[in-house]
Design an enzyme around this catalytic site. Structure first.
Site, PDB file in Angstrom:
ATOM      1  CD  GLU A  18      -9.964  28.561 102.322  1.00  0.00           C
ATOM      2  OE1 GLU A  18      -8.839  28.622 102.774  1.00  0.00           O
ATOM      3  OE2 GLU A  18     -10.612  29.740 101.951  1.00  0.00           O
ATOM      4  CB  CYS A  70     -12.321  32.941 106.017  1.00  0.00           C
ATOM      5  SG  CYS A  70     -11.758  31.756 104.884  1.00  0.00           S
ATOM      6  CG  HIS A  71      -8.222  36.850 102.785  1.00  0.00           C
ATOM      7  ND1 HIS A  71      -7.895  36.829 104.204  1.00  0.00           N
ATOM      8  CD2 HIS A  71      -7.836  38.187 102.639  1.00  0.00           C
ATOM      9  CE1 HIS A  71      -7.322  37.873 104.597  1.00  0.00           C
ATOM     10  NE2 HIS A  71      -7.460  38.844 103.632  1.00  0.00           N
ATOM     11  CG  ASP A  73     -27.329  15.120 105.752  1.00  0.00           C
ATOM     12  OD1 ASP A  73     -28.541  15.113 106.843  1.00  0.00           O
ATOM     13  OD2 ASP A  73     -27.440  15.384 104.850  1.00  0.00           O
TER      14      ASP A  73
END
Lengths: 162, 162, 162, 162, 162, 162
Positions: free
Chosen positions: D116, D78-79, D130
């Site tokens: 993203e 990924c860039h 979590d």
């Protein structure tokens, strides 16, 4: 006062990373300061080390630059900003007594590097604390603030006299 | 004064990450504080947001925790420390006027989480700055200092009255 | 149900990194799974690449390991955990059609690597998505869940049949 | 199907970060979704906390934003993408029962923020996991997918009905 | 030869982070070296800067320490290791001509800091390259190797004469 | 020699991140190389693994890409650069014996990706070392250098024959 809204929240009050896509990409600059107040003996040690051996400020300068690069990791809603320069300068001030840190950051982006300058000043000051805490655990970082910013829609701003 | 040497340098004056291998792994704790001084109107906004919408302090608390985790990236000679807890608390103080940040960090390691506590207090304060700078660019972070530490050879320390 | 409190908040409702200092440091393990559902042609491409050229799963395996390492950066209240092993396995399943990801993470610490296993499975699945999105943008990641954990006070747990 | 090649491999089958230098820098957007399926009691807890104390979703929102920033670290090819905005929204859905996460990311760059957005939705969902796993370890993240993208050569795309 | 298996692959040939949970946590050490070969004039500049102004080696030392901390991010299957000390030393060698970097890293963990020492030597050398490339783009980093390691099942090892 | 000043220091000799704001944003490229010299048996193992099982070079390629992304974290004064492509290629050379790594990085920015290419070659080589050190601890990384760069004021440069 620069405006009247907390832009980091949407209209429902939820935090977000503010949309800057419509802003032009322009050169921007921010300059921040912090003071590290310490015992006179600590300041003498720092001064004694400024010639290359035990160089607290040489390490703190790189701590400041690292802090500028990490700003968007440590500050939840901060954009990653394209840094074009980071300078960290120190002034030894016997009247504090202590060290005055000044960080100047420039960027070419759609938002300014205010947080990067603040984080750079903070990290440089914290690095001084880290390196000297073995001899002076009571050092205090104070007066961390933005001194100046340039660029963007709000233009040039300098901190008014307090 | 806790000692008389800058332990972050070797005998030739070169910076290093201090050797802690011979120290015992024990529970340690550090508590740090910062104050964010602001305009009265800014404090009112923060107070108004504390009920879940526009919650500046909720975001700043996570900024503090992120700062504790990032301490060894931003501070050049800081060891990565095994964190066992991070707490960030806020007090709204109309007399500053502003917000008092207090960060308490514990760890089980061979060195203490003093820098993690200092970085947590600093990042939480900087996050408040980030979120409110659109309405109050002149806010100042002040009195960032260590309040207390426990554990390790130097034992319990509390900041002496200034 | 494993308990009745959201431990990530203190008694006043503020988020914190839970204090684990009093827990014993013991070997712990967690195993998580994700499924990547895709077009049959996409699955064929992945299968064709498994011999070293165009090896999607070889890259995804490392994406999973990177995800385990980054868990405490991406998940705000997650402790950094001392990883002792990370395994990421794949099964090609023509009936989905797609790939089943299984991540097994072990650690020796005061809390378990549940989040590291979940993040590893998630990152491996997202890496498959990244590499194949040019041919199949509609892929879906589904059934990401914890399958098993061992160690710690709550001992051995396996996901009950749904 | 958007194309017929796995662009993340060169002609010899070796993985690489795809060359995007020749693409124009333009505004781009991506929107992704995930669902967190949970016990009804867990959903009630989350709902009860939405007023500022025990605010699971406030933390998860920042987990999503952190996930967007970390995408290029966790996803190997990924860039790094220049983010201009990240929004993470939640919908409580009693019929799941659970929480629907929607992440919208925009960028001005030579490639789009699809990963993203996917990482933001994933991290926000994992943060919910979590925070609630102490009371509901069997929660499942499902239907993580891209809903929409805009910008770039392939233009506007919306997920077709399944 | 220390063994006959590539331990970073499982029996099916898949890459994994090797399981070290069964190994005892013990003090370990590794020492690595790199040489930076450069034009004589470049070496003179570095030597001239060693007194605190234009101090290339002071910056490179911190680059080495940063490299040790980042090892597990840059090296895919490297465990995060608990560092207890990092030292980076330099020797100016007119006969190369250039700089010899030596990094010594210690840790208390279940695996040794060999990669951290190698990464520290590499990052320190690369930092020298970065700072001097404006005057000498042809500098070469050579002879980057492990010199010594202590601790763990394989015990003390020193590089045999080549 | 490309110039006569160490640009990473200001006129007082203090390290800084060089100001690049006035430079035009243009396409830039850099290509770097490293050689990993090893025992003949180690090279045979690497060659045997190139078909997908025990694929050392597949992992090392991603190590190189990770190294390019991390350059500005590990190298203190390196700018974060906008990467547009990263390629890592390997050549097995029985005459070394060993592996020749070549990393090609492109970017569109105000400074070039020389350090990213150097870090990519270095990380790929270090990953080979990491994966094979269990059978050949004496491997040496050598001849790490810049081969070529394009773009920017100094234009096209190729390493002169040594």
């Amino acid at each position: 006062m620069a405006g009247d809204e907390l832009t980091h929240f949407d209209s429902a009050g939820a935090a977000h990373m503010v949309d800057i896509a419509a802003k032009p990409e322009t050169p921007r600059m921010a300059r921040a300061r912090a003071k590290v107040v310490m015992a006179p003996a600590t300041l003498e040690r720092i001064e004694a080390g400024s010639m290359g051996k035990g160089d607290v400020l040489g390490v703190a300068r790189l701590g400041g630059i690292a802090g500028a690069k990490q700003a968007s990791v440590a500050i939840p809603l901060c954009h990653p900003v394209r840094l074009t320069a980071v300078e960290v300068a120190f002034e030894l001030d016997a009247s504090l007594p202590g060290v005055i840190v000044e960080a100047t950051v420039s960027a070419v982006d759609r938002t300014g590097p205010e947080m990067e300058a603040m984080c750079a000043a903070s990290s440089a000051a914290l690095t001084i604390y880290d390196m000297c805490k073995a001899i002076d655990r009571s050092m205090t970082i104070t007066d961390l603030c933005l001194l100046e910013k340039r660029g963007g829609k709000s233009g040039h701003w300098t901190r008014p006299p307090q």
